[in-house]
Design an enzyme around this catalytic site. Structure first.
Site, PDB file in Angstrom:
ATOM      1  N   ARG A 190       1.237   3.932  11.873  1.00 13.56           N
ATOM      2  CA  ARG A 190      -0.181   3.619  12.064  1.00 13.56           C
ATOM      3  C   ARG A 190      -0.609   2.412  11.219  1.00 13.56           C
ATOM      4  O   ARG A 190      -0.288   2.336  10.024  1.00 13.56           O
ATOM      5  CB  ARG A 190      -1.044   4.827  11.686  1.00 13.56           C
ATOM      6  CG  ARG A 190      -2.536   4.562  11.772  1.00 13.56           C
ATOM      7  CD  ARG A 190      -3.322   5.817  11.515  1.00 13.56           C
ATOM      8  NE  ARG A 190      -3.112   6.330  10.181  1.00 13.56           N
ATOM      9  CZ  ARG A 190      -3.785   5.937   9.104  1.00 13.56           C
ATOM     10  NH1 ARG A 190      -4.713   5.002   9.195  1.00 13.56           N
ATOM     11  NH2 ARG A 190      -3.528   6.477   7.927  1.00 13.56           N
ATOM     12  N   ARG A 250       3.013  -0.362   5.964  1.00 11.36           N
ATOM     13  CA  ARG A 250       3.221   0.600   4.876  1.00 11.36           C
ATOM     14  C   ARG A 250       4.552   1.332   4.919  1.00 11.36           C
ATOM     15  O   ARG A 250       5.044   1.756   3.871  1.00 11.36           O
ATOM     16  CB  ARG A 250       2.054   1.579   4.765  1.00 11.36           C
ATOM     17  CG  ARG A 250       1.634   2.311   5.962  1.00 11.36           C
ATOM     18  CD  ARG A 250       0.549   3.311   5.621  1.00 11.36           C
ATOM     19  NE  ARG A 250      -0.736   2.726   5.280  1.00 11.36           N
ATOM     20  CZ  ARG A 250      -1.903   3.343   5.464  1.00 11.36           C
ATOM     21  NH1 ARG A 250      -1.926   4.534   5.999  1.00 11.36           N
ATOM     22  NH2 ARG A 250      -3.028   2.782   5.122  1.00 11.36           N
ATOM     23  N   GLU A 282      -6.233  -5.101   4.663  1.00  8.99           N
ATOM     24  CA  GLU A 282      -5.197  -4.153   4.273  1.00  8.99           C
ATOM     25  C   GLU A 282      -3.889  -4.583   4.912  1.00  8.99           C
ATOM     26  O   GLU A 282      -3.866  -5.455   5.787  1.00  8.99           O
ATOM     27  CB  GLU A 282      -5.579  -2.721   4.714  1.00  8.99           C
ATOM     28  CG  GLU A 282      -6.742  -2.177   3.894  1.00  8.99           C
ATOM     29  CD  GLU A 282      -7.153  -0.752   4.234  1.00  8.99           C
ATOM     30  OE1 GLU A 282      -7.763  -0.116   3.384  1.00  8.99           O
ATOM     31  OE2 GLU A 282      -6.867  -0.286   5.350  1.00  8.99           O
ATOM     32  N   HIS A 309       2.367   6.985   2.550  1.00 11.15           N
ATOM     33  CA  HIS A 309       1.553   5.919   1.946  1.00 11.15           C
ATOM     34  C   HIS A 309       2.310   5.398   0.730  1.00 11.15           C
ATOM     35  O   HIS A 309       2.815   6.183  -0.062  1.00 11.15           O
ATOM     36  CB  HIS A 309       0.191   6.492   1.536  1.00 11.15           C
ATOM     37  CG  HIS A 309      -0.831   5.438   1.272  1.00 11.15           C
ATOM     38  ND1 HIS A 309      -0.792   4.632   0.155  1.00 11.15           N
ATOM     39  CD2 HIS A 309      -1.923   5.048   1.974  1.00 11.15           C
ATOM     40  CE1 HIS A 309      -1.823   3.798   0.194  1.00 11.15           C
ATOM     41  NE2 HIS A 309      -2.522   4.016   1.287  1.00 11.15           N
ATOM     42  N   HIS A 364       1.297  10.889   4.104  1.00 11.58           N
ATOM     43  CA  HIS A 364      -0.108  10.513   4.293  1.00 11.58           C
ATOM     44  C   HIS A 364      -0.658  10.866   5.668  1.00 11.58           C
ATOM     45  O   HIS A 364      -1.779  11.344   5.775  1.00 11.58           O
ATOM     46  CB  HIS A 364      -0.213   9.012   4.053  1.00 11.58           C
ATOM     47  CG  HIS A 364      -1.613   8.479   4.033  1.00 11.58           C
ATOM     48  ND1 HIS A 364      -2.578   8.958   3.170  1.00 11.58           N
ATOM     49  CD2 HIS A 364      -2.218   7.496   4.767  1.00 11.58           C
ATOM     50  CE1 HIS A 364      -3.714   8.297   3.358  1.00 11.58           C
ATOM     51  NE2 HIS A 364      -3.535   7.420   4.332  1.00 11.58           N
TER      52      HIS A 364
HETATM   53  C1  SIN Z   1      -6.058   3.554   2.223  1.00  6.17           C
HETATM   54  O1  SIN Z   1      -7.173   3.392   1.763  1.00  6.17           O
HETATM   55  O2  SIN Z   1      -5.039   3.005   1.798  1.00  6.17           O
HETATM   56  C2  SIN Z   1      -5.879   4.496   3.366  1.00  6.17           C
HETATM   57  C3  SIN Z   1      -6.186   3.813   4.608  1.00  6.17           C
HETATM   58  C4  SIN Z   1      -5.562   4.532   5.752  1.00  6.17           C
HETATM   59  O3  SIN Z   1      -4.853   5.511   5.585  1.00  6.17           O
HETATM   60  O4  SIN Z   1      -5.723   4.055   6.861  1.00  6.17           O
END
Ligand code: SIN
Length: 486
Positions: free
Chosen positions: A366, A270, A112, A223, A330
């Site tokens: 985060r 993000r 990610e 997010h 988020h």
């Molecule tokens: C996501 O699946 O994008 C959320 C992951 C997160 O908020 O850490």
């Protein structure tokens, strides 16, 4: 009904349930849930759990967390998270939890944004939170009191004795030697958010009303990729792992414009991607999409079954069809100030853990998928701490069972106005003047005859706005247009 316990836990997400599971079974423990136990952010978590893959990866995970946190993390908290993470995951696996594996039985790790390697474990494809939640619920040895709204903490002279709750149309007191707050973040304060509908900052508001400090409340994470069309309160999350595995952010001309903002493109932290999307939309008036063409239908259905199901139900032919996206609120990096064992120093016998807590582990932003890990790691520490001190002498203090007006007639309209205000003025891009406008209006509403629950939301909103006004330069998720000084 019994009204006195050793431990009272507020919240049924990963932090609350794991804390319960780590406490000795001989204790009397009650968990209170505002709604169904699954109406929590854990249940809706898609991407997974970040964890160092081996000892060599621990310092790298630490660095990635610090980098994403924009230099604002508490280093000790980050070290705890990343070095105790592998053990916490092993405990879950030893209890019988199954993360996704390949055909040879090896754990599958995805990537990610802002992670320098693939270190995200997942379950049920993109249903990690739901699988973990169900698993923890199945192991639980203690009762849950459902549909229970905490309306206050029972505090006298710096000591907490339990909580006042509203349940079955009655207000009454639940006494406990120790109270663990694991009630999640603040999602419902914002017009667009990805959070469970129960997540409305009540406990943070109660803390403020008792003078318990919150920290870093200006640090609100948005997010980048949510589907915000439609009327549902909780907006549909499109997991970061989609981008980690090849999904692209494009505008209506097909341009991957995030690279204009950061050389890491869609895999920048993000806060960067969210602002890029927000600004691009504002500046060009163009729609922005998540392009899923990197996936074959077969693979997409198998790897992201929940997203496939949800988007198909709404009428999108995925992965062929692009999905219109917008950032949405988020996660709250700010929260109830605790030490690394969840202790709230200003009041004895209260602990906070998970998203509602602030250890400083996430800094100003985060790192993706660090929150489920936080819930596992820090709840074990809270349980350990409580186990050490639970048998100390305890004097019970009785409190009146005060009736309070929780909701008044006009609250819903004002609540929606507040959400709009927070989204527009205390959201992704802030300005001193509009923050001040929001502050004034919040203060005005606080002066109206309103119910207690709205009052709690307003107190937390005021804290977010005040913290944002105090931080005069941008940092991580807090982006404030600089003042022009002549
Ligand atoms: C996501 O699946 O994008 C959320 C992951 C997160 O908020 O850490």
């Amino acid at each position: 009904m019994k009204t006195s316990y050793d431990v009272l836990i507020v919240g049924t997400g990963i932090a609350g349930l794991s804390a319960a599971l780590a406490l000795p079974k001989s204790l009397s423990v009650l968990i209170v849930s505002k709604d169904y136990a699954w109406e929590c952010n854990t249940f809706y978590a898609q991407g997974g759990v970040a964890v160092a893959k081996d000892d060599n990866d621990i310092p790298v995970h630490i660095n990635d967390t610090l980098d994403a946190g924009a230099g604002h993390c508490n280093l000790e908290a980050v070290k705890v998270l990343c070095s105790e993470g592998p053990l916490a995951i092993q405990r879950l696996i030893n209890m019988g939890f199954n993360f996704d594996k390949d055909e040879h039985g090896n754990l599958l790790y995805t990537k990610e944004a802002a992670h320098s390697t693939n270190r995200i474990l997942h379950a049920g494809g993109d249903a990690t939170g739901r699988y973990i939640h169900l698993f923890l619920m199945q192991q639980l040895p203690f009762p849950i009191l459902y549909n229970t709204q905490v309306t206050d903490l029972l505090i006298d002279e710096g000591i907490c004795y339990g909580a006042r709750v509203f349940h079955n149309d009655k207000i009454f007191n639940l006494y406990a030697k120790k109270v663990i707050i694991a009630s999640g973040g603040v999602g419902s304060l914002y017009e667009y958010h990805t959070n469970a509908r129960t997540i409305s900052a009540d406990m943070q508001g109660i803390c403020l009303s008792h003078g318990i400090p919150l920290a870093d409340m200006e640090m609100m994470q948005f997010h980048p990729t949510a589907f915000v069309l439609g009327n549902s309160v909780r907006k549909q999350l499109l997991s970061e792992s989609l981008r980690g595995e090849g999904a692209m952010v494009v505008d209506e001309d097909g341009k991957r414009f995030v690279f204009d903002y950061d050389s890491r493109g869609e895999l920048a932290p993000r806060d960067v991607v969210s602002r890029a999307i927000f600004k691009h939309k504002q500046q060009t008036n163009k729609e922005v999409y998540l392009d899923l063409s990197a996936f074959s239908k077969e693979h997409f259905k198998q790897r992201f079954p929940s997203i496939y199901f949800n988007m198909t139900n709404i009428g999108y032919n995925v992965p062929e069809q692009k999905i219109p996206i917008s950032p949405a609120f988020h996660y709250s990096m700010g929260g109830i100030k605790t030490d690394l064992h969840g202790r709230v120093h200003t009041i004895k016998n209260i602990y906070a853990v998970g998203e509602c807590a602030h250890t400083g582990v996430h800094g100003a932003n985060r790192l993706a998928s660090n929150s489920l890990l936080e819930g596992l790691v820090f709840s074990a520490r809270v349980a350990e701490e409580i186990t050490k001190s639970i048998f100390e002498p305890h004097v019970q203090n009785l409190f009146p069972e005060t009736e309070e007006v929780l909701i008044r007639e006009n609250d819903k309209t004002l609540k929606n106005e507040l959400r709009h205000l927070m989204w527009n003025y205390a959201g992704i891009i802030r300005e001193k003047q509009t923050l001040q406008t929001a502050f004034n209006r919040v203060k005005e509403i606080l002066g109206l005859p309103i119910g207690k629950l709205l009052r709690l939301r307003l107190l937390v909103s005021q804290e977010i706005i005040t913290s944002a006004l105090k931080r005069k330069t941008s940092l991580g998720a807090h982006y404030i247009k600089e003042e022009v000084t002549l």
